[in-house]
Design a protein around this motif. Structure first.
Motif, mmCIF file in Angstrom:
data_model
loop_
_atom_site.group_PDB
_atom_site.id
_atom_site.type_symbol
_atom_site.label_atom_id
_atom_site.label_comp_id
_atom_site.label_asym_id
_atom_site.label_seq_id
_atom_site.Cartn_x
_atom_site.Cartn_y
_atom_site.Cartn_z
ATOM 1 N N GLY A 212 -44.944 6.254 -40.806
ATOM 2 C CA GLY A 212 -44.976 5.487 -39.570
ATOM 3 C C GLY A 212 -45.669 6.159 -38.418
ATOM 4 O O GLY A 212 -45.529 5.746 -37.260
ATOM 5 N N ASP B 292 -43.833 -3.259 -29.766
ATOM 6 C CA ASP B 292 -42.747 -2.578 -30.469
ATOM 7 C C ASP B 292 -43.305 -1.614 -31.520
ATOM 8 O O ASP B 292 -42.814 -0.488 -31.653
ATOM 9 C CB ASP B 292 -41.825 -3.596 -31.142
ATOM 10 C CG ASP B 292 -40.980 -4.360 -30.129
ATOM 11 O OD1 ASP B 292 -40.785 -3.830 -29.010
ATOM 12 O OD2 ASP B 292 -40.526 -5.465 -30.447
ATOM 13 N N ARG B 293 -44.312 -2.034 -32.267
ATOM 14 C CA ARG B 293 -44.915 -1.141 -33.262
ATOM 15 C C ARG B 293 -45.598 0.040 -32.591
ATOM 16 O O ARG B 293 -45.565 1.162 -33.094
ATOM 17 C CB ARG B 293 -45.930 -1.903 -34.127
ATOM 18 C CG ARG B 293 -45.311 -2.722 -35.245
ATOM 19 C CD ARG B 293 -46.374 -3.348 -36.120
ATOM 20 N NE ARG B 293 -47.226 -2.328 -36.743
ATOM 21 C CZ ARG B 293 -48.416 -2.591 -37.263
ATOM 22 N NH1 ARG B 293 -48.912 -3.820 -37.206
ATOM 23 N NH2 ARG B 293 -49.116 -1.636 -37.840
ATOM 24 N N ARG C 41 -44.655 1.487 -29.814
ATOM 25 C CA ARG C 41 -43.586 2.418 -29.427
ATOM 26 C C ARG C 41 -43.019 3.148 -30.644
ATOM 27 O O ARG C 41 -42.708 4.338 -30.580
ATOM 28 C CB ARG C 41 -42.477 1.672 -28.686
ATOM 29 C CG ARG C 41 -42.818 1.338 -27.236
ATOM 30 C CD ARG C 41 -41.584 0.889 -26.483
ATOM 31 N NE ARG C 41 -41.085 -0.383 -27.013
ATOM 32 C CZ ARG C 41 -41.492 -1.579 -26.580
ATOM 33 N NH1 ARG C 41 -42.401 -1.664 -25.621
ATOM 34 N NH2 ARG C 41 -40.987 -2.673 -27.099
ATOM 35 N N GLN C 42 -42.875 2.423 -31.748
ATOM 36 C CA GLN C 42 -42.338 3.048 -32.961
ATOM 37 C C GLN C 42 -43.248 4.170 -33.453
ATOM 38 O O GLN C 42 -42.769 5.224 -33.865
ATOM 39 C CB GLN C 42 -42.155 1.988 -34.049
ATOM 40 C CG GLN C 42 -41.004 1.029 -33.789
ATOM 41 C CD GLN C 42 -41.034 -0.194 -34.686
ATOM 42 O OE1 GLN C 42 -41.858 -0.302 -35.601
ATOM 43 N NE2 GLN C 42 -40.128 -1.137 -34.435
ATOM 44 N N GLN C 43 -44.554 3.940 -33.407
ATOM 45 C CA GLN C 43 -45.485 4.995 -33.801
ATOM 46 C C GLN C 43 -45.363 6.202 -32.881
ATOM 47 O O GLN C 43 -45.322 7.351 -33.338
ATOM 48 C CB GLN C 43 -46.922 4.475 -33.786
ATOM 49 C CG GLN C 43 -47.310 3.697 -35.022
ATOM 50 C CD GLN C 43 -48.822 3.520 -35.125
ATOM 51 O OE1 GLN C 43 -49.598 4.193 -34.444
ATOM 52 N NE2 GLN C 43 -49.246 2.606 -35.983
ATOM 53 N N GLN D 169 -42.825 7.126 -31.093
ATOM 54 C CA GLN D 169 -41.549 7.797 -31.328
ATOM 55 C C GLN D 169 -41.573 8.621 -32.609
ATOM 56 O O GLN D 169 -41.030 9.724 -32.663
ATOM 57 C CB GLN D 169 -40.417 6.756 -31.376
ATOM 58 C CG GLN D 169 -40.130 6.127 -30.029
ATOM 59 C CD GLN D 169 -39.269 4.877 -30.125
ATOM 60 O OE1 GLN D 169 -38.913 4.430 -31.232
ATOM 61 N NE2 GLN D 169 -38.927 4.291 -28.993
#
Length: 358
Positions: free
Chosen positions: A301, A325-326, A328-330, A332
């Motif tokens: 990710g 959202d994706r 931010r996920q990357q 994080q």
């Protein structure tokens, strides 16, 4: 007395140039700490690369590994206090470095190069082994590596994550104005060196076509950095800002302000981009190390994978650009595994070697 000297010998050739730009960033950080240091580079004579006017450049007919005599002669002539071989070099050259009294550092950025640094003959010559560990939260030496190190108390090892210049908001603002870009919220595409081809087409031209489609589908400004080794004719575009090449410091500034980046999966480019926590689509822009890195980073990710064709790149970039959202996920995930810019710490480590030599 003559000023101390450091010699950098990175892999260099008509294809990728990540090793050179990694060494260039390290050299600049090292000179910031040691202004009196004379810095020298060995580079392929037929390759066009960004040069720093403060440094000395010595052309050789091929990459250092294939220019054995020329490298040995340069060592005899320069007599450096420190030599850093980045993924290049042969035992004959390493022995020559020791004969002139230099401290010897080896940088490995992939498993086979790391293995080379832990061969018995190599360990007997090295003072420092720098190991790339981008994307590893707690990198560790293997059991056999730790066992071997017991026999070489002089040899030090150090892991590093990313190597890149530091962000500079004022410099980024000036660059955006110069290239008619907003100061943020744009897409940057950069293959790296730009010298590779895919199915007969230059990789930067494939990415430029994708940039046009990304702009059409998202409305976001797109800037395409073709790379210093691109030799095609695509230097302008109706809807995409095209830059032939950028100094590494300037590329860092533009990456820092982007909503997302589409990049080649070279070790230098990925480390530079992810250390800035820029959401990224990574593509195989050349080099055998890139597909495994793409698979690994995608699985964890850290980045979004795409193949080297316009539609795949477009689909991946548009989906990521439209999904906060994706993004931010990357970011994080990158933060969680400790990807960071270690250029200053690596420079400190090399400075300590030079001081030991003195």
């Amino acid at each position: 007395m003559a000023a101390p000297a450091a010699l950098f010998a990175p892999v260099s050739g008509p294809g990728g140039s990540g090793e050179y730009y990694r060494c260039l960033a390290i050299a600049r950080a090292l000179q910031a700490r040691c202004p009196e240091l004379d810095i020298h580079f060995l580079i392929h004579q037929e390759v066009s690369l960004e040069r720093d006017e403060r440094f000395h450049y010595h052309p050789i007919p091929d990459s250092p590994t294939k220019s054995v005599g020329e490298v040995v002669e340069a060592l005899r002539r320069i007599r450096p206090s420190l030599v850093l071989f980045d993924s290049a070099g042969r035992m004959t050259q390493f022995r020559a470095a020791r004969r002139v009294g230099a401290k010897l550092a080896w940088l490995s950025d992939r498993p086979n190069k790391r293995w080379k640094g832990f061969r018995w003959r190599m360990m007997a010559l090295l003072d420092l082994h720098l190991m790339a560990a981008s994307g590893q939260a707690n990198p560790r030496l293997g059991l056999l590596e730790r066992f071997k190190l017991r026999f070489f108390p002089r040899l030090r090892t150090r892991f590093f994550s990313g190597i890149a210049p530091a962000p500079d908001a004022d410099r980024r603002r000036a660059l955006c104005q110069a290239h008619d870009l907003p100061e943020s919220d744009y897409v940057i595409l950069a293959p790296g060196g730009g010298g590779y081809t895919h199915q007969g087409r230059p990789v930067p031209e494939i990415m430029l076509d994708a940039a046009s489609r990304i702009h059409e589908q998202t409305g976001l400004a797109c800037v395409m950095v073709m790379g210093p080794q691109y030799r095609g004719d695509s230097h302008e575009h109706e809807t995409v800002r095209v830059i032939d090449s950028l100094p590494t410091e300037d590329l860092t500034q533009l990456l820092h302000g982007a909503r997302l980046a589409v990049i080649g999966a070279g070790s230098m480019m990925t480390a530079q981009t992810l250390s800035l926590e820029v959401p990224a689509v990574i593509v195989p822009a050349g080099g055998d190390d890139q597909p495994p890195r793409i698979a690994d980073f995608s699985r964890r990710g850290l980045a979004t994978a795409a193949s080297m064709d316009e539609q795949s790149i477009t689909d991946a970039a548009v989906a990521l650009a439209q999904d906060p959202d994706r993004q931010r996920q990357q970011q994080q995930a990158v933060h969680a595994v400790g990807i960071r810019n270690d250029v200053v710490d690596v420079a400190k480590t090399l400075q300590a070697l030079i001081e030991k030599h003195a």
